[in-house]
Design a protein around this motif. Structure first.
Motif, PDB file in Angstrom:
ATOM      1  N   ARG A 162       0.890  -1.263   0.050  1.00 45.87           N
ATOM      2  CA  ARG A 162       0.251  -0.011   0.074  1.00 45.87           C
ATOM      3  C   ARG A 162       0.754   1.475   0.097  1.00 45.87           C
ATOM      4  NH1 ARG A 162      -3.130  -0.288   4.879  1.00 45.87           N
ATOM      5  NH2 ARG A 162      -4.560  -1.512   3.443  1.00 45.87           N
ATOM      6  N   LYS A 163       0.447   2.024  -0.945  1.00 44.53           N
ATOM      7  CA  LYS A 163       1.209   3.624  -0.831  1.00 44.53           C
ATOM      8  C   LYS A 163       0.044   4.690  -1.212  1.00 44.53           C
ATOM      9  CE  LYS A 163       5.097   6.193  -2.196  1.00 44.53           C
ATOM     10  NZ  LYS A 163       6.213   6.334  -2.925  1.00 44.53           N
ATOM     11  N   ASP A 164      -0.102   5.543  -0.415  1.00 39.70           N
ATOM     12  CA  ASP A 164      -1.028   6.684  -0.624  1.00 39.70           C
ATOM     13  C   ASP A 164      -2.241   6.112  -0.661  1.00 39.70           C
ATOM     14  OD1 ASP A 164       1.403   8.448  -0.339  1.00 39.70           O
ATOM     15  OD2 ASP A 164       1.525   8.377  -2.573  1.00 39.70           O
ATOM     16  N   ASP A 165      -2.768   5.228   0.057  1.00 38.51           N
ATOM     17  CA  ASP A 165      -4.007   4.492   0.170  1.00 38.51           C
ATOM     18  C   ASP A 165      -4.468   3.929  -1.173  1.00 38.51           C
ATOM     19  OD1 ASP A 165      -6.257   4.043   1.726  1.00 38.51           O
ATOM     20  OD2 ASP A 165      -7.378   5.648   0.744  1.00 38.51           O
ATOM     21  N   VAL A 166      -3.178   3.466  -1.970  1.00 39.75           N
ATOM     22  CA  VAL A 166      -3.580   2.692  -3.187  1.00 39.75           C
ATOM     23  C   VAL A 166      -2.828   1.234  -2.795  1.00 39.75           C
ATOM     24  CG1 VAL A 166      -3.026   2.258  -5.819  1.00 39.75           C
ATOM     25  CG2 VAL A 166      -3.304   4.679  -4.701  1.00 39.75           C
ATOM     26  N   ILE A 167      -3.546   0.261  -3.176  1.00 40.71           N
ATOM     27  CA  ILE A 167      -3.237  -1.078  -3.233  1.00 40.71           C
ATOM     28  C   ILE A 167      -2.433  -1.407  -4.436  1.00 40.71           C
ATOM     29  CG2 ILE A 167      -3.850  -3.595  -2.877  1.00 40.71           C
ATOM     30  CD1 ILE A 167      -4.652  -1.801  -0.375  1.00 40.71           C
ATOM     31  N   VAL A 168      -1.268  -2.031  -4.215  1.00 43.34           N
ATOM     32  CA  VAL A 168      -0.362  -2.182  -4.996  1.00 43.34           C
ATOM     33  C   VAL A 168      -0.002  -4.005  -5.203  1.00 43.34           C
ATOM     34  CG1 VAL A 168       1.684  -1.547  -6.259  1.00 43.34           C
ATOM     35  CG2 VAL A 168       0.730   0.083  -4.821  1.00 43.34           C
ATOM     36  N   PHE A 169      -0.464  -4.268  -6.324  1.00 46.20           N
ATOM     37  CA  PHE A 169      -0.095  -5.839  -6.577  1.00 46.20           C
ATOM     38  C   PHE A 169       1.112  -5.698  -7.405  1.00 46.20           C
ATOM     39  CE2 PHE A 169      -4.670  -5.452  -6.148  1.00 46.20           C
ATOM     40  CZ  PHE A 169      -4.849  -6.391  -5.026  1.00 46.20           C
ATOM     41  N   VAL A 170       2.403  -6.380  -6.724  1.00 44.98           N
ATOM     42  CA  VAL A 170       3.487  -6.476  -7.457  1.00 44.98           C
ATOM     43  C   VAL A 170       3.913  -7.714  -7.959  1.00 44.98           C
ATOM     44  CG1 VAL A 170       5.974  -5.512  -7.258  1.00 44.98           C
ATOM     45  CG2 VAL A 170       4.286  -4.658  -6.055  1.00 44.98           C
ATOM     46  N   GLU A 171       4.274  -7.895  -9.234  1.00 45.62           N
ATOM     47  CA  GLU A 171       4.876  -9.240  -9.553  1.00 45.62           C
ATOM     48  C   GLU A 171       6.445  -8.764  -9.635  1.00 45.62           C
ATOM     49  OE1 GLU A 171       5.548 -13.067 -11.334  1.00 45.62           O
ATOM     50  OE2 GLU A 171       3.793 -12.120 -10.203  1.00 45.62           O
ATOM     51  N   VAL A 172       7.227 -10.087  -9.226  1.00 43.77           N
ATOM     52  CA  VAL A 172       8.682  -9.665  -9.139  1.00 43.77           C
ATOM     53  C   VAL A 172       9.341 -10.834 -10.051  1.00 43.77           C
ATOM     54  CG1 VAL A 172      10.654  -9.756  -7.754  1.00 43.77           C
ATOM     55  CG2 VAL A 172       8.649  -9.006  -6.870  1.00 43.77           C
ATOM     56  N   LYS A 173      10.058 -10.458 -10.881  1.00 43.96           N
ATOM     57  CA  LYS A 173      10.857 -11.323 -11.912  1.00 43.96           C
ATOM     58  C   LYS A 173      12.468 -11.139 -11.626  1.00 43.96           C
ATOM     59  CE  LYS A 173       7.419 -13.384 -13.852  1.00 43.96           C
ATOM     60  NZ  LYS A 173       7.249 -14.912 -13.849  1.00 43.96           N
ATOM     61  N   GLY A 204      13.812  -9.739 -16.786  1.00 46.73           N
ATOM     62  CA  GLY A 204      12.698 -10.048 -16.153  1.00 46.73           C
ATOM     63  C   GLY A 204      11.365  -9.801 -16.409  1.00 46.73           C
ATOM     64  N   PHE A 205      11.169  -8.427 -16.571  1.00 46.51           N
ATOM     65  CA  PHE A 205       9.726  -7.667 -16.956  1.00 46.51           C
ATOM     66  C   PHE A 205       9.315  -8.322 -18.167  1.00 46.51           C
ATOM     67  CE2 PHE A 205      12.782  -4.620 -18.503  1.00 46.51           C
ATOM     68  CZ  PHE A 205      12.342  -4.488 -19.743  1.00 46.51           C
ATOM     69  N   GLU A 206      10.100  -8.900 -18.966  1.00 44.01           N
ATOM     70  CA  GLU A 206       9.857  -9.551 -20.164  1.00 44.01           C
ATOM     71  C   GLU A 206       8.853 -10.708 -20.276  1.00 44.01           C
ATOM     72  OE1 GLU A 206      12.979  -7.477 -23.549  1.00 44.01           O
ATOM     73  OE2 GLU A 206      13.723  -9.212 -22.358  1.00 44.01           O
ATOM     74  N   ALA A 207       9.027 -11.310 -19.063  1.00 44.80           N
ATOM     75  CA  ALA A 207       8.446 -12.637 -18.645  1.00 44.80           C
ATOM     76  C   ALA A 207       7.202 -12.520 -18.548  1.00 44.80           C
ATOM     77  CB  ALA A 207       9.207 -13.420 -17.787  1.00 44.80           C
ATOM     78  N   VAL A 208       6.371 -11.274 -18.103  1.00 49.75           N
ATOM     79  CA  VAL A 208       5.237 -10.911 -17.762  1.00 49.75           C
ATOM     80  C   VAL A 208       4.345 -10.905 -18.831  1.00 49.75           C
ATOM     81  CG1 VAL A 208       3.639  -9.458 -16.094  1.00 49.75           C
ATOM     82  CG2 VAL A 208       6.128 -10.044 -15.416  1.00 49.75           C
ATOM     83  N   ASP A 209       3.788 -11.905 -19.508  1.00 46.92           N
ATOM     84  CA  ASP A 209       2.928 -11.830 -20.657  1.00 46.92           C
ATOM     85  C   ASP A 209       1.490 -12.146 -20.385  1.00 46.92           C
ATOM     86  OD1 ASP A 209       2.179 -14.621 -19.525  1.00 46.92           O
ATOM     87  OD2 ASP A 209       3.439 -15.631 -21.061  1.00 46.92           O
TER      88      ASP A 209
END
Length: 111
Positions: free
Chosen positions: A40-51, A61-66
């Motif tokens: 959470r940051k500034d009342d926003v829920i943040v869903f994070v994918e880590v590669k 790594g980010f290229e693997a998020v298809d």
């Protein structure tokens, strides 16, 4: 999960905290799949994918998020929000850890 992935997720958590994020949950799982980090940051829920990659020989790594991975993350995120009765705005980020470089892509994809 592979050891490299765990190391990458720890680095990502440390990075996010240093940027003022509050970590809500790590490795949230449901029947649809998993989300690496929910913050959470500034009342926003943040869903994070880590590669994480030890080098970029096979791409960053980010290229693997298809599209398939994105659809799965969205399903899991919806389940999380419903199960916790959360109505905050949310967004989807990708953190790519390539060797010693951290790339944080905010709003990596839209719903």
């Amino acid at each position: 999960m592979f050891k490299l992935g765990k190391v990458g997720e720890k680095k990502a958590v440390k990075y996010l905290i240093s940027k003022g994020y509050e970590i809500i949950e790590k490795n949230y799982r449901c029947k649809f799949g998993e989300i690496d980090i929910i913050a959470r940051k500034d009342d926003v829920i943040v869903f994070v994918e880590v590669k994480t990659r030890k080098d970029n020989k096979f791409g960053y790594g980010f290229e693997a998020v298809d599209r398939k991975k994105i659809n799965k993350i969205i399903k899991v995120a919806k389940r999380f929000l419903i199960s916790r009765n959360i109505e905050n705005p949310c967004r989807f980020d990708v953190i790519s850890i390539d060797a010693d470089t951290i790339t944080h892509i905010e709003n990596a994809f839209l719903v």
